[in-house]
Design a protein around this motif. Structure first.
Motif: not given
Length: 201
Positions: A15-35
């Motif tokens: 099942e798709d997770s709404n919470t995972e979808a929004l958390a992915a925005v934060v994850a991508d932004a941290m990856r842009e900062r070399d995390v």
């Protein structure tokens, strides 16, 4: 620097997770900062009830705990249910409670010098309450919560569509998520450069 996102959705895969979808925005932004960002979907694992680091045979928490200890940034992502964090999020908090009594070789609590943020989704009120419950609990354990280290998506009172079904509010939630990521990484790097020491006797 590493970050771990623990997704506390109640939905089992696939099942798709709404919470995972929004958390992915934060994850991508941290990856842009070399995390280096990893995600655990807690319902995929048999996390036993309890407040110890290891609850014995079949307990999946010890492996997740190692990922927490390998990370300087922890994000708890939870849906809102009945105005509160999910039961899965509560289980994760209870297992993190074991860190209260753990210190490193210098006597520094193992949760010190780690930062925490919160992602919340839901089609009802309660996001701020969920954020305060999770950050309050993790603050007790020793984690540091930077300013504005959360983002959420809620439509307001009453039932309605989910995050993945509705575009209203996404722009704000994503902007806030990117700010959250910047603040988490900034404070984590500051603590890495000037870590907290053991509390005074």
């Amino acid at each position: 620097m590493r970050a771990l996102i623990v997704n506390c959705t109640l939905k089992p895969p696939p099942e798709d997770s709404n919470t995972e979808a929004l958390a992915a925005v934060v994850a991508d932004a941290m990856r842009e900062r070399d995390v280096d960002v990893s995600t655990v979907r807690a319902v995929d694992f048999d996390i036993k009830p309890g407040v110890s680091a290891d609850m014995g045979s079949g307990d999946a928490w010890p492996a997740i705990r190692e990922q927490v200890l390998d990370s300087r940034i922890l994000v708890i992502a939870s849906p809102t249910w009945l105005g509160r964090p999910s039961s899965v999020a509560q289980r994760v908090l209870e297992r993190l409670d074991a860190m209260l009594g753990e210190t490193d070789d210098d006597g520094v609590p193992v949760a010190y010098n780690r930062v925490v943020g919160v992602v919340v989704t839901g089609n009802e009120d309660g996001a701020h309450h969920v954020v305060s419950e999770i950050t309050g609990a993790l603050g007790d354990i020793g984690f540091t919560t930077p300013g504005q280290a959360w983002t959420y998506w809620h439509l307001g009172p009453g039932p309605g569509p989910d995050y993945l079904e509705e575009q209203r509010g996404h722009e704000w939630a994503h902007k806030t998520g990117r700010a959250m990521a910047a603040n988490l990484v900034g404070v984590a790097r500051a603590l890495e450069a000037m870590p907290l020491s053991a509390p005074p006797e």
